[in-house]
Design an enzyme around this catalytic site. Structure first.
Site, PDB file in Angstrom:
ATOM      1  N   GLY A 197     -30.277  -0.281  13.417  1.00 24.65           N
ATOM      2  CA  GLY A 197     -30.702  -0.948  12.199  1.00 24.65           C
ATOM      3  C   GLY A 197     -31.206  -2.363  12.387  1.00 24.65           C
ATOM      4  O   GLY A 197     -32.027  -2.849  11.615  1.00 24.65           O
ATOM      5  N   ASP A 198     -30.707  -3.045  13.425  1.00 22.55           N
ATOM      6  CA  ASP A 198     -31.172  -4.404  13.744  1.00 22.55           C
ATOM      7  C   ASP A 198     -31.141  -4.569  15.258  1.00 22.55           C
ATOM      8  O   ASP A 198     -30.440  -5.424  15.795  1.00 22.55           O
ATOM      9  CB  ASP A 198     -30.302  -5.450  13.054  1.00 22.55           C
ATOM     10  CG  ASP A 198     -30.872  -6.859  13.180  1.00 22.55           C
ATOM     11  OD1 ASP A 198     -32.056  -6.987  13.565  1.00 22.55           O
ATOM     12  OD2 ASP A 198     -30.145  -7.826  12.906  1.00 22.55           O
ATOM     13  N   PHE A 199     -31.936  -3.737  15.934  1.00 23.19           N
ATOM     14  CA  PHE A 199     -31.899  -3.656  17.394  1.00 23.19           C
ATOM     15  C   PHE A 199     -32.738  -4.789  17.995  1.00 23.19           C
ATOM     16  O   PHE A 199     -33.793  -4.583  18.591  1.00 23.19           O
ATOM     17  CB  PHE A 199     -32.412  -2.287  17.842  1.00 23.19           C
ATOM     18  CG  PHE A 199     -31.959  -1.873  19.212  1.00 23.19           C
ATOM     19  CD1 PHE A 199     -30.664  -1.435  19.430  1.00 23.19           C
ATOM     20  CD2 PHE A 199     -32.836  -1.904  20.285  1.00 23.19           C
ATOM     21  CE1 PHE A 199     -30.246  -1.041  20.697  1.00 23.19           C
ATOM     22  CE2 PHE A 199     -32.436  -1.500  21.552  1.00 23.19           C
ATOM     23  CZ  PHE A 199     -31.137  -1.071  21.763  1.00 23.19           C
ATOM     24  N   SER A 200     -32.245  -6.005  17.830  1.00 22.06           N
ATOM     25  CA  SER A 200     -32.951  -7.194  18.302  1.00 22.06           C
ATOM     26  C   SER A 200     -32.342  -7.688  19.609  1.00 22.06           C
ATOM     27  O   SER A 200     -31.218  -7.322  19.978  1.00 22.06           O
ATOM     28  CB  SER A 200     -32.884  -8.305  17.256  1.00 22.06           C
ATOM     29  OG  SER A 200     -31.557  -8.782  17.113  1.00 22.06           O
ATOM     30  N   ASN A 203     -28.820  -9.042  19.701  1.00 26.40           N
ATOM     31  CA  ASN A 203     -27.700  -8.139  19.429  1.00 26.40           C
ATOM     32  C   ASN A 203     -27.378  -7.228  20.605  1.00 26.40           C
ATOM     33  O   ASN A 203     -26.601  -6.282  20.456  1.00 26.40           O
ATOM     34  CB  ASN A 203     -27.999  -7.296  18.191  1.00 26.40           C
ATOM     35  CG  ASN A 203     -27.912  -8.108  16.916  1.00 26.40           C
ATOM     36  OD1 ASN A 203     -27.214  -9.116  16.865  1.00 26.40           O
ATOM     37  ND2 ASN A 203     -28.612  -7.681  15.881  1.00 26.40           N
TER      38      ASN A 203
END
Length: 271
Positions: A197-200, A203
């Site tokens: 969902g927020d694979f930055s 992270n």
């Protein structure tokens, strides 16, 4: 994120009384990178005690912290994650205390070792394939585009979208224009997998050259694989177009779907 100090030393905040006893003796630093809306602290420097992270949310952000706790409990069966040490929920607040994954973020590693970019991207692609291979039937969380669009519209209607933080391609756009242009990219056939969902890059944690875990899993759920691919691809653009291209090659996509990519980048502007 290189232009800001990643954390700032701070005094111990006022805590829920159930946390007090466990956290005496630690030094405190407040995170400046996370964009979840929660307040995040790193706890360190206590003799013979592990480094910890404490996330605190109030109001609607307390629900986000609760979502992360539930997803941590579920996803830990499949992926390397922080361990929950304590969770407290009151009507107005949520506190999530976890272990720290040792190491540095992928962003930090790419900054410090630019010549290792290809190896880093290869590890990211393998890790993402591992996440996306979790059987969808095992996942109890929905994050598909219908669900996310409803969330995005609610945030837009309530004035919660920060237009000053839009990507350069949409710099100066009003929120309503992003909403309109995003919908021009619909419909498309979903390719549903379990997504982060927020694979930055901030992270994903590396230690001694290996990708050893991920953090900030509050948006985990079933969605199109481009939910993760788009965010990671966008992050890699800060370093090199060749790394963006390599991501898809190593992930196993010969011809990236730029329509899906752009849709998910625009969708992410609302969060």
């Amino acid at each position: 994120m290189s232009h800001i100090q990643r954390e700032t030393s701070c005094s111990r905040p006022r805590l829920n009384s159930n946390l007090d006893a466990d956290l005496y003796g630690y030094k405190w630093a407040r995170d400046n990178v996370g964009q979840s809306g929660a307040t995040i602290y790193r706890l360190y420097g206590k003799p013979d005690a592990p480094e910890l992270f404490l996330k605190h949310g109030k109001g609607s952000v307390a629900n986000d912290v609760t979502d992360e706790m539930v997803r941590l409990n579920w996803l830990t069966e499949f992926m390397p994650l922080p361990t929950i040490k304590h969770f407290i929920r009151t009507p107005d607040d949520a506190w999530l205390l976890t272990t720290a994954i040792p190491g540095k973020t992928a962003f930090q590693v790419l900054e410090e070792y630019p010549d290792s970019g290809e190896n880093i991207v290869d590890a990211l692609a393998v890790f993402l394939r591992r996440l996306h291979s979790i059987p969808v039937c095992n996942c109890p969380f929905n994050s598909d585009r219908v669900f996310r669009l409803a969330q995005a519209q609610s945030r837009m209607n309530n004035g919660l979208v920060d237009a000053s933080d839009f990507d350069d391609e949409r710099n100066g756009w009003p929120v309503e224009q992003v909403w309109k242009e995003m919908h021009k990219l619909l419909p498309f056939s979903p390719d549903s997998v379990v997504t982060h969902g927020d694979f930055s890059l901030d992270n994903l944690i590396f230690d001694e050259g290996k990708l050893i875990g991920c953090i900030d899993v509050g948006r985990v759920g079933i969605a199109d694989r481009y939910q993760d691919l788009a965010i990671l691809w966008n992050c890699l653009g800060e370093f090199s177009p060749s790394l963006q291209k390599r991501l898809f090659q190593k992930y196993g996509i010969d011809n990236p779907d730029m329509n899906k990519l752009q849709f998910h980048l625009m969708l992410d502007e609302f969060f």
